[in-house]
Design a protein around this motif. Sequence first.
Motif, PDB file in Angstrom:
ATOM      1  N   HIS A  43     -15.673  15.129 -25.617  1.00 38.12           N
ATOM      2  CA  HIS A  43     -15.867  16.536 -25.259  1.00 38.12           C
ATOM      3  C   HIS A  43     -14.730  16.959 -24.337  1.00 38.12           C
ATOM      4  O   HIS A  43     -14.059  16.124 -23.733  1.00 38.12           O
ATOM      5  CB  HIS A  43     -17.217  16.734 -24.569  1.00 38.12           C
ATOM      6  CG  HIS A  43     -17.364  15.948 -23.303  1.00 38.12           C
ATOM      7  ND1 HIS A  43     -17.620  14.594 -23.288  1.00 38.12           N
ATOM      8  CD2 HIS A  43     -17.264  16.319 -21.999  1.00 38.12           C
ATOM      9  CE1 HIS A  43     -17.695  14.163 -22.047  1.00 38.12           C
ATOM     10  NE2 HIS A  43     -17.469  15.184 -21.237  1.00 38.12           N
ATOM     11  N   THR A  44     -14.534  18.268 -24.239  1.00 45.58           N
ATOM     12  CA  THR A  44     -13.456  18.787 -23.404  1.00 45.58           C
ATOM     13  C   THR A  44     -13.964  19.651 -22.260  1.00 45.58           C
ATOM     14  O   THR A  44     -13.232  19.903 -21.302  1.00 45.58           O
ATOM     15  CB  THR A  44     -12.468  19.622 -24.246  1.00 45.58           C
ATOM     16  OG1 THR A  44     -13.185  20.694 -24.885  1.00 45.58           O
ATOM     17  CG2 THR A  44     -11.817  18.766 -25.318  1.00 45.58           C
ATOM     18  N   ASN A  45     -15.185  20.137 -22.377  1.00 46.93           N
ATOM     19  CA  ASN A  45     -15.781  20.972 -21.333  1.00 46.93           C
ATOM     20  C   ASN A  45     -17.306  20.910 -21.470  1.00 46.93           C
ATOM     21  O   ASN A  45     -17.827  20.191 -22.333  1.00 46.93           O
ATOM     22  CB  ASN A  45     -15.262  22.420 -21.428  1.00 46.93           C
ATOM     23  CG  ASN A  45     -15.469  23.016 -22.817  1.00 46.93           C
ATOM     24  OD1 ASN A  45     -16.404  22.665 -23.545  1.00 46.93           O
ATOM     25  ND2 ASN A  45     -14.587  23.934 -23.210  1.00 46.93           N
ATOM     26  N   ALA A  46     -17.998  21.665 -20.629  1.00 47.48           N
ATOM     27  CA  ALA A  46     -19.465  21.630 -20.649  1.00 47.48           C
ATOM     28  C   ALA A  46     -20.024  22.105 -21.982  1.00 47.48           C
ATOM     29  O   ALA A  46     -21.016  21.553 -22.486  1.00 47.48           O
ATOM     30  CB  ALA A  46     -20.023  22.483 -19.503  1.00 47.48           C
ATOM     31  N   THR A  48     -18.625  21.975 -25.083  1.00 48.27           N
ATOM     32  CA  THR A  48     -18.465  20.994 -26.155  1.00 48.27           C
ATOM     33  C   THR A  48     -19.350  19.768 -25.914  1.00 48.27           C
ATOM     34  O   THR A  48     -19.787  19.121 -26.865  1.00 48.27           O
ATOM     35  CB  THR A  48     -16.995  20.570 -26.312  1.00 48.27           C
ATOM     36  OG1 THR A  48     -16.492  20.089 -25.061  1.00 48.27           O
ATOM     37  CG2 THR A  48     -16.137  21.731 -26.797  1.00 48.27           C
ATOM     38  N   ASP A  76     -13.885  25.667 -28.888  1.00 46.60           N
ATOM     39  CA  ASP A  76     -14.324  24.987 -27.671  1.00 46.60           C
ATOM     40  C   ASP A  76     -15.007  25.920 -26.675  1.00 46.60           C
ATOM     41  O   ASP A  76     -15.226  25.556 -25.526  1.00 46.60           O
ATOM     42  CB  ASP A  76     -13.149  24.272 -26.995  1.00 46.60           C
ATOM     43  CG  ASP A  76     -12.039  25.230 -26.579  1.00 46.60           C
ATOM     44  OD1 ASP A  76     -12.111  26.432 -26.929  1.00 46.60           O
ATOM     45  OD2 ASP A  76     -11.099  24.779 -25.900  1.00 46.60           O
ATOM     46  N   THR A  77     -15.369  27.129 -27.129  1.00 42.55           N
ATOM     47  CA  THR A  77     -16.133  28.067 -26.322  1.00 42.55           C
ATOM     48  C   THR A  77     -17.209  28.688 -27.201  1.00 42.55           C
ATOM     49  O   THR A  77     -17.083  28.687 -28.439  1.00 42.55           O
ATOM     50  CB  THR A  77     -15.247  29.192 -25.760  1.00 42.55           C
ATOM     51  OG1 THR A  77     -14.808  30.032 -26.843  1.00 42.55           O
ATOM     52  CG2 THR A  77     -14.036  28.633 -25.015  1.00 42.55           C
ATOM     53  N   GLU A 120     -21.344  30.737 -20.027  1.00 44.01           N
ATOM     54  CA  GLU A 120     -21.229  29.481 -19.288  1.00 44.01           C
ATOM     55  C   GLU A 120     -22.462  28.600 -19.507  1.00 44.01           C
ATOM     56  O   GLU A 120     -23.572  29.106 -19.671  1.00 44.01           O
ATOM     57  CB  GLU A 120     -21.068  29.755 -17.788  1.00 44.01           C
ATOM     58  CG  GLU A 120     -19.839  30.575 -17.433  1.00 44.01           C
ATOM     59  CD  GLU A 120     -18.538  29.847 -17.725  1.00 44.01           C
ATOM     60  OE1 GLU A 120     -18.518  28.598 -17.585  1.00 44.01           O
ATOM     61  OE2 GLU A 120     -17.544  30.507 -18.095  1.00 44.01           O
ATOM     62  N   SER A 123     -26.588  25.032 -15.172  1.00 40.65           N
ATOM     63  CA  SER A 123     -26.723  23.721 -14.542  1.00 40.65           C
ATOM     64  C   SER A 123     -28.160  23.391 -14.162  1.00 40.65           C
ATOM     65  O   SER A 123     -28.401  22.583 -13.269  1.00 40.65           O
ATOM     66  CB  SER A 123     -25.848  23.645 -13.286  1.00 40.65           C
ATOM     67  OG  SER A 123     -26.217  24.652 -12.356  1.00 40.65           O
ATOM     68  N   TRP A 146     -21.883  16.111 -16.871  1.00 41.95           N
ATOM     69  CA  TRP A 146     -21.007  17.219 -16.486  1.00 41.95           C
ATOM     70  C   TRP A 146     -21.232  17.691 -15.057  1.00 41.95           C
ATOM     71  O   TRP A 146     -20.279  17.973 -14.328  1.00 41.95           O
ATOM     72  CB  TRP A 146     -21.151  18.402 -17.446  1.00 41.95           C
ATOM     73  CG  TRP A 146     -20.067  19.406 -17.225  1.00 41.95           C
ATOM     74  CD1 TRP A 146     -20.144  20.590 -16.534  1.00 41.95           C
ATOM     75  CD2 TRP A 146     -18.713  19.285 -17.655  1.00 41.95           C
ATOM     76  NE1 TRP A 146     -18.923  21.222 -16.502  1.00 41.95           N
ATOM     77  CE2 TRP A 146     -18.023  20.424 -17.194  1.00 41.95           C
ATOM     78  CE3 TRP A 146     -18.014  18.317 -18.386  1.00 41.95           C
ATOM     79  CZ2 TRP A 146     -16.676  20.630 -17.437  1.00 41.95           C
ATOM     80  CZ3 TRP A 146     -16.668  18.517 -18.633  1.00 41.95           C
ATOM     81  CH2 TRP A 146     -16.015  19.663 -18.166  1.00 41.95           C
TER      82      TRP A 146
END
Length: 227
Positions: A43-46, A48, A76-77, A120, A123, A146
């Motif tokens: 993965h590349t970010n939250a 993905t 990826d977004t 986004e 969390s 993450w």
Amino acid sequence: MLARSRAIGHIQAMTRQLDYPAMQRIFSRFQALEAEPKGELDHTNAFTLVVAVALSAQATDVGVNKATRKLFEIADTPAKMLALGEDGVIEHIKTIGLYRNKAKNVIKLSQLLIDNFGGEVPSSRAALVSLPGVGRKTANVVLNMWFGQPSQAVDTHIFRLGNRSGIAPGKDETAVERAIEDNVPAEFQRHAHHWLILHGRYICIARKPKCGICPIADDCLFEEKTQ
């Protein structure tokens, strides 16, 4: 389902909870072997990561990584994923199980992230499980990997290992999750999930655990140890 229930009953019958000194020794060894264990989903970010974990249900990490390699290069977004569309997602993930339903969920969760969370990844567990295709286990993986929270995602490997060894006995995944939270020493909670899943995946395997090379065999309560 009946066979699984009987198997769980058998595991429960021969397992008891390890005491605190044994837990301290076990997780100190895990830490000494690999202080910063990592998950195996690319993965590349939250975003993905959420998608990768959701796709991994009933699929291997290797298979998911192969399917998402090019997908994440172009989407990826949430906005990019929506632009790709359901058919576009299917083209990338059709090699993994339940790909049509998973593609629908990826598009739906992308839309909800934009509509409800400003694009986004949230969390909080409650917010994460409100997304299509994201259950408690997926949410816990994302929170742990993450956001750095000491959340415990219990899969088949951890369920088997927890009961077999006495680290975290429980009749179902929720009970095992609670046992980890209650009994693993606080200083090891952050990485407990990855230490356990990797140990269950490569050492404490289902059919013939590799007890001869297991670093925690002397504390493990499993009575049918292999050589």
